[in-house]
Design a protein around this motif. Structure first.
Motif, PDB file in Angstrom:
ATOM      1  N   VAL A   1      -2.250  -3.001   5.769  1.00 25.28           N
ATOM      2  CA  VAL A   1      -3.503  -2.462   6.748  1.00 25.28           C
ATOM      3  C   VAL A   1      -3.023  -3.215   7.844  1.00 25.28           C
ATOM      4  N   GLN A   2      -2.440  -4.341   8.067  1.00 25.83           N
ATOM      5  CA  GLN A   2      -1.947  -4.984   9.223  1.00 25.83           C
ATOM      6  C   GLN A   2      -0.898  -4.173   9.963  1.00 25.83           C
TER       7      GLN A   2
ATOM      8  N   ILE B   1      -0.759  -0.916   9.966  1.00 21.60           N
ATOM      9  CA  ILE B   1      -1.440   0.126  10.560  1.00 21.60           C
ATOM     10  C   ILE B   1      -2.125  -0.327  11.996  1.00 21.60           C
ATOM     11  N   THR B   2      -2.875  -1.413  11.641  1.00 18.99           N
ATOM     12  CA  THR B   2      -3.469  -1.983  13.234  1.00 18.99           C
ATOM     13  C   THR B   2      -2.420  -2.281  14.309  1.00 18.99           C
TER      14      THR B   2
ATOM     15  N   THR C   1      -8.832   5.127   8.404  1.00 17.98           N
ATOM     16  CA  THR C   1      -7.821   4.828   7.522  1.00 17.98           C
ATOM     17  C   THR C   1      -7.579   3.601   6.763  1.00 17.98           C
ATOM     18  N   THR C   2      -8.045   2.454   7.430  1.00 14.15           N
ATOM     19  CA  THR C   2      -8.259   1.021   6.637  1.00 14.15           C
ATOM     20  C   THR C   2      -8.875   1.013   5.607  1.00 14.15           C
TER      21      THR C   2
ATOM     22  N   THR D   1      -8.128  -0.006   1.625  1.00 10.67           N
ATOM     23  CA  THR D   1      -8.832  -1.090   0.968  1.00 10.67           C
ATOM     24  C   THR D   1      -9.668  -0.740  -0.160  1.00 10.67           C
TER      25      THR D   1
ATOM     26  N   GLY E   1     -11.483  -3.324   4.986  1.00  6.32           N
ATOM     27  CA  GLY E   1     -10.963  -2.542   6.009  1.00  6.32           C
ATOM     28  C   GLY E   1     -11.739  -2.509   7.279  1.00  6.32           C
TER      29      GLY E   1
ATOM     30  N   ALA F   1     -10.229  -3.405  10.947  1.00  2.00           N
ATOM     31  CA  ALA F   1     -10.256  -2.462  12.292  1.00  2.00           C
ATOM     32  C   ALA F   1     -10.983  -2.903  13.476  1.00  2.00           C
TER      33      ALA F   1
END
Length: 433
Positions: free
Chosen positions: A276-277, A279-280, A309-310, A314, A357, A361
């Motif tokens: 997730v990190q 992605i960000t 997405t996030t 999650t 998530g 975000a």
């Protein structure tokens, strides 16, 4: 977005392997695996603090560099990069000296026992010698991503991670070095990654270059980096504080076995949070660049896709850990007692991960737009304001160890709801039609 995010996700997954692979190998050392794994787990707060300082200089400066690039100010972006490089070197020297002096009392305070302190000291003593490599490899890699070179940033992590995977069994089992071998493999691998990152940023291939004239510390530039970097720093450093509170509470109410569950579950948590990190981190340069160029419609469009997405990641993670807790525990250790306990408490501990998530975000969007104060508050909210007090109070209320595990999902849900509400209120001001 996906062109930049996918390499960043891959880089985070690969970077995760540094610690995960160590834990997998150490947890399966014959006869002493469970104690060694628990000993490694109590070093986690120190590792997170070191990593938090890389985020302070790297993630604090990289969005600013992207904003300057979006405004056409390449010289200003390189000034930020040069100051960040010097700051990382200074931080490495201070952290290595400080933790080398106070490591043993710190580890005992972090939940080590007489049975596990030896393993913890063996690992951290060697790891600290490579602090400068960690600072440069992770801190400066953000500036490669900031210029849209996500694939290069992924390769810098891939080189070190593959080397770590190859060296771990050689040092741990081949040379029979145990946890010391895992630490040695890690710092050698981080050293190679650091050389790759610095070499790229000093070369003509990089759109932003480290130049000697920009490396003198400028108070104004350092202040700007610190103002934005304090949020990711607190977000990561509070992971250290949380681990201390959880480990000490579990040691008090349950003992080494319960401390071992946190080592396993935090490893699984990394498997969720790191992608997730990634992605960000891949998306932030797009948002920062367009925010600097005043293309607010593009920023809104990217945020909506980021949020979807996030949340997908999650929510999926929540379902997986709820259905397969024991197989996940077996990845790290095959001790029957530990695996059974993790199987019972993991679905509780991850009960609020589905909402995370939304928080990450929104928080990354605030960072991308240079909203330092808001990012700081949100970084403090989940861990310091909510989780730490809950982890102390709930076991007193429930009068058993399960209150500590319940604190995590309660904090996740409350923090995510607050963060999303705050973003929806501020978006019209920050992103006018």
């Amino acid at each position: 977005m996906f062109k930049l995010a996918l390499p960043a996700v891959a880089a985070q997954l690969i970077n995760m392997l540094y610690n995960i692979v160590d834990r997998i190998y150490i947890g399966h050392i014959p006869e002493v695996g469970r104690a060694a794994l628990t000993g490694l787990g109590v070093t986690f707060p120190i590792l997170m603090l070191i990593s938090a300082f890389t985020a302070f200089a790297g993630m604090g400066g990289a969005p600013l560099a992207s904003i300057h690039l979006g405004a056409g100010d390449r010289e200003g972006a390189e000034k930020i990069l040069g100051n960040s490089a010097t700051l990382l070197l200074c931080l490495a020297a201070v952290l290595t000296t400080l933790f080398s002096v106070v490591k043993e009392p710190l580890l005992m305070a972090f939940g080590a026992s007489e049975d596990t302190i030896g393993y913890a000291l063996d690992y951290i003593s060697i790891y600290l010698m490579g602090t400068v490599f960690v600072q440069l490899a992770l801190g400066l890699n953000a500036y490669i991503t900031a210029q849209g070179r996500a694939l290069v940033a992924m390769c810098s992590v891939l080189i070190g991670a593959v080397l770590n995977i190859l060296l771990d069994p050689v040092f741990i089992f081949g040379f029979q070095m145990g946890v010391r071998g895992a630490a040695l493999a890690t710092i050698i691998s981080q050293g190679v990654s650091a050389c790759w990152v610095v070499g790229f940023l000093c070369s003509g291939r990089s759109g932003l270059r480290i130049r000697r004239k920009n490396m003198g510390l400028d108070p104004k530039v350092i202040g700007s980096i610190a103002a934005l970097g304090i949020a990711p720093f607190i977000m990561q450093s509070t992971e250290s504080l949380v681990t201390v509170v959880l480990n000490s509470g579990l040691q008090h109410y349950g003992g080494d076995l319960y401390v071992g569950t946190i080592t396993v579950m935090q490893s699984v948590m990394q498997m969720v949070v790191m992608p997730v990190q990634g992605i960000t981190q891949g998306v932030q340069p797009i948002m920062s660049y367009n925010f600097g160029a005043k293309n607010y419609q593009r920023v809104r469009q990217v945020f909506r896709l980021l949020l979807r997405t996030t949340l997908t990641v999650t929510v999926t993670a929540f379902l997986v850990v709820t259905v397969f807790p024991r197989p996940l525990a077996l990845i790290f250790n095959d001790d029957r007692e530990l695996v059974e306990l993790v199987g019972r408490v993991m679905p509780i501990f991850f009960g609020g991960i589905w909402a995370f998530g939304a928080q990450i975000a929104c928080q990354s969007a605030f960072m991308a737009m240079g909203q330092a104060k808001t990012s700081l508050f949100l970084a403090l909210l989940r861990k310091v304001i909510l989780l730490v007090p809950l982890a102390i109070i709930l076991p007193l209320v429930t009068r058993n160890v399960m209150g500590i595990y319940v604190a995590e999902p309660v904090a996740d849900i409350l923090a995510s709801a607050t963060t999303l509400t705050l973003f929806l209120r501020k978006r019209k001001t920050l992103l006018p039609e």
